[in-house]
Each structure stands twice: as C-alpha cells, then as structure tokens.
Design an enzyme around this catalytic site. Structure first.
Site, PDB file in Angstrom:
ATOM      1  N   LYS A   1       5.346 -12.461   0.122  1.00 40.69           N
ATOM      2  CA  LYS A   1       3.758 -10.603  -1.222  1.00 40.69           C
ATOM      3  C   LYS A   1       2.929 -11.235  -0.993  1.00 40.69           C
ATOM      4  O   LYS A   1       1.755 -11.111  -1.542  1.00 40.69           O
ATOM      5  CB  LYS A   1       4.878  -9.954  -1.070  1.00 40.69           C
ATOM      6  CG  LYS A   1       5.301  -9.187  -0.637  1.00 40.69           C
ATOM      7  CD  LYS A   1       6.769  -8.272  -1.075  1.00 40.69           C
ATOM      8  CE  LYS A   1       7.487  -7.289   0.261  1.00 40.69           C
ATOM      9  NZ  LYS A   1       8.688  -6.391  -0.204  1.00 40.69           N
TER      10      LYS A   1
ATOM     11  N   GLN B   1      10.331  -4.254  -5.824  1.00 41.66           N
ATOM     12  CA  GLN B   1      11.522  -5.036  -4.769  1.00 41.66           C
ATOM     13  C   GLN B   1      12.377  -4.575  -5.061  1.00 41.66           C
ATOM     14  O   GLN B   1      13.554  -4.414  -6.110  1.00 41.66           O
ATOM     15  CB  GLN B   1      11.463  -6.504  -4.729  1.00 41.66           C
ATOM     16  CG  GLN B   1      12.422  -7.462  -4.591  1.00 41.66           C
ATOM     17  CD  GLN B   1      11.003  -7.229  -2.128  1.00 41.66           C
ATOM     18  OE1 GLN B   1      10.200  -7.053  -2.388  1.00 41.66           O
ATOM     19  NE2 GLN B   1      11.742  -6.625  -2.013  1.00 41.66           N
TER      20      GLN B   1
ATOM     21  N   ASP C   1       4.385   1.142  -1.181  1.00 41.21           N
ATOM     22  CA  ASP C   1       5.519   0.606  -0.557  1.00 41.21           C
ATOM     23  C   ASP C   1       5.133   1.915   0.532  1.00 41.21           C
ATOM     24  O   ASP C   1       5.963   2.498   1.160  1.00 41.21           O
ATOM     25  CB  ASP C   1       7.204   0.714  -1.057  1.00 41.21           C
ATOM     26  CG  ASP C   1       7.636  -0.700  -1.214  1.00 41.21           C
ATOM     27  OD1 ASP C   1       6.643  -1.309  -0.408  1.00 41.21           O
ATOM     28  OD2 ASP C   1       8.176  -0.991  -2.179  1.00 41.21           O
TER      29      ASP C   1
END
Ligand code: GUN
Length: 278
Positions: free
Chosen positions: A52, A96, A119
């Site tokens: 990422k 995460q 997200d």
C-alpha cells in the site's frame, strides 16, 4: 481456452490514471495523504501494508505509517484514530486487519471518521452503498467490477453467483452487482446444493477461503470466473479458491492467482484516497 483477465495490467492502468490525476491536483495545490496503522508484525499484514505504501509513492499520494506493538491497548489505538480524524492533512485512515484478539475490530472501524474511511468498512459507507448513494466502496469488490468492465464483460441482466458472504467481499460484491443490474445470488457455508447454484452462474465470484475448492463440476460452460482466494499449494506456489488448471478449460474468462483480483484491491484503495479530495 479461457480469456485471462489480467489484474496486473488493469490495476497498472488505473494507477497510471490516478497518478495523472494526483499530479494535476498537486498543481492546484491539493495534496492527498493516507495514514496506515498496523498493529503487531504479522508477516502477511506487513507485506500488504508495504504494498500500500509503495502504491502511494508511485501515484504521488503521501503516506504516514503508524506501527503499534501487538500489546497496544484498544484505548490507545482508538485515541490514535481519533487524533488522525482531527488531523487536517490526513485524508484517509486505514487500519490493517486483522487486529489482535483483545481489540474490538468493529469499534475501531466505527471510530474512523466516515469521510476518511478509504477501506469502505464504516457502517455509513456500507449503508450508502446499499441505497445507491455516492461513498467509499469496499476495495476488493470495486476492483472486481473494474476487472469485469475493463475486460468488456457485460453484467446487465446476467446471473451472478457469489460464493462467500463476508462483510469485506461477499456482501458488498452483491450490492455492486445489483447496481449493474445483474441478478445476484449469495451462496455460503450453509447453502444446500452449492453445485446446482454455481452452475447457474454466468459470472461466478469465489471468495470462500478454501484452497482450490471450486473444480470444473461447479462451473457452467462459458462462465466468467473470478477468484478472490489466496493460498499456497503443496509446492508452496500461490493459488486461489478455484482449481485454475481445470476450470480454465470450461470458463470463457478467468482471473489467475496471483495477478488477478489481488492487485486490483490496492488500485481501488488508491482510488478511494483520491476520492477524498475530488
Ligand atoms: N486485511 C486484509 N484485507 C484488508 C483490507 O482490504 N483492508 C484492511 N484494512 N485490512 C485488510
């Protein structure tokens, strides 16, 4: 022989489009910054987080990494998220997953300000998705829609079967396919006659987390097959939920593992980061 749906190529195309957009935003004085929080040092999570960060650097998105120890308290993590919610130059916040067992994942997701929820996991993003309002889309399903569209695969009126009902893939996938006017079925671990149902699919999306589970007997001749799984086979090579070598003989188009859905997830995360300033 099936058409290979090349996620590496399509994700590169999307990243290059975003890079040009970010460059032009920079020229107007607009910056994009993603904060990435990792708790603990799970090797798989470290790989995802590094990928990422790399994608951010390529596109010109700034990234800030927050690495917290495995033992960090829920309270400390929540207070970091709250601080980043208030930090003006941070446009997107990503925590995460999975988090250690002593931390309530749902609570953390809900604490992220919905305007920074790149997200697409916040209940507000999920609600917007289901009622067709503009908002952050869950990255893997959004990536699959891009894979299909950019490969010229029509969805309107098609029978789409999703195997797997997770909040991250199966459920948002169903909402996005409905938006494309597909007829959608979600099958899962309690589904009876799975084979019968998957054999109806013009487009079969597999996200069950079982190595090479879907063989050719589950697939209609000429179906499009999308494999979300990621495993290691007996020779330690990456493979998916689909038995690729057999299913590709029956499908009209199929995603490989690796190089199919995986790279699209990050490309769509980058798209959500840019979306924060559009
Ligand atoms: N862990 C595995 N996939 C994801 C994802 O898409 N987002 C986050 N935050 N964590 C993950």
């Amino acid at each position: 022989m099936a058409q290979l749906i090349d996620g590496k190529r399509i994700s590169q195309q999307i990243k290059d489009e975003l890079k040009a957009e970010v460059e032009s935003l920079k020229n107007q004085g607009v910056r994009v910054c993603l904060a990435v929080i990792q708790v603990g040092s799970d090797p798989a999570s470290t790989v995802y987080v590094n990928n990422k960060k790399k994608a951010c650097a390529y596109i010109g998105i700034e990234s800030e990494a927050y690495e917290l120890p495995e033992e960090v308290s829920e309270e400390e993590l929540l207070s970091l998220v709250e601080r980043l919610n208030q930090t003006e130059h941070v446009n997107g916040i990503l925590v995460q997953l999975p988090l250690p067992a002593h931390i309530d994942e749902d609570k953390v997701i809900k604490t992220i300000c919905a305007d920074k929820d790149v997200d697409g996991f916040h209940p507000q993003s999920v609600g917007r998705l289901w009622i067709g309002e503009k908002g952050f889309l869950s990255c893997t399903p959004a990536g699959i829609i891009q894979l299909l569209k950019r490969s010229g695969i029509e969805l309107d009126g098609k029978e789409c079967v999703i195997v797997g009902r997770s909040n991250i893939v199966g459920k948002p996938m169903a909402a996005l396919l409905l938006r494309e006017n597909a007829t959608v079925t979600i099958a899962h671990s309690h589904t009876k006659n799975l084979k019968e149902i998957t054999n109806r699919a013009d487009v079969l999306i597999v996200a069950i987390g079982k190595r090479q589970f879907i063989g050719p007997e589950y697939v209609k001749e000429g179906a499009v097959v999308i494999d979300v799984g990621m495993h290691r086979d007996e020779n330690n090579k990456l493979c998916g939920d689909v038995l690729f070598s057999e299913v590709e003989k029956k499908a009209s188009a199929i995603t490989p593992v690796p190089g199919g859905v995986g790279p699209m997830t990050i490309a769509m995360l980058m798209n959500n980061c840019v979306e924060t300033v559009r």
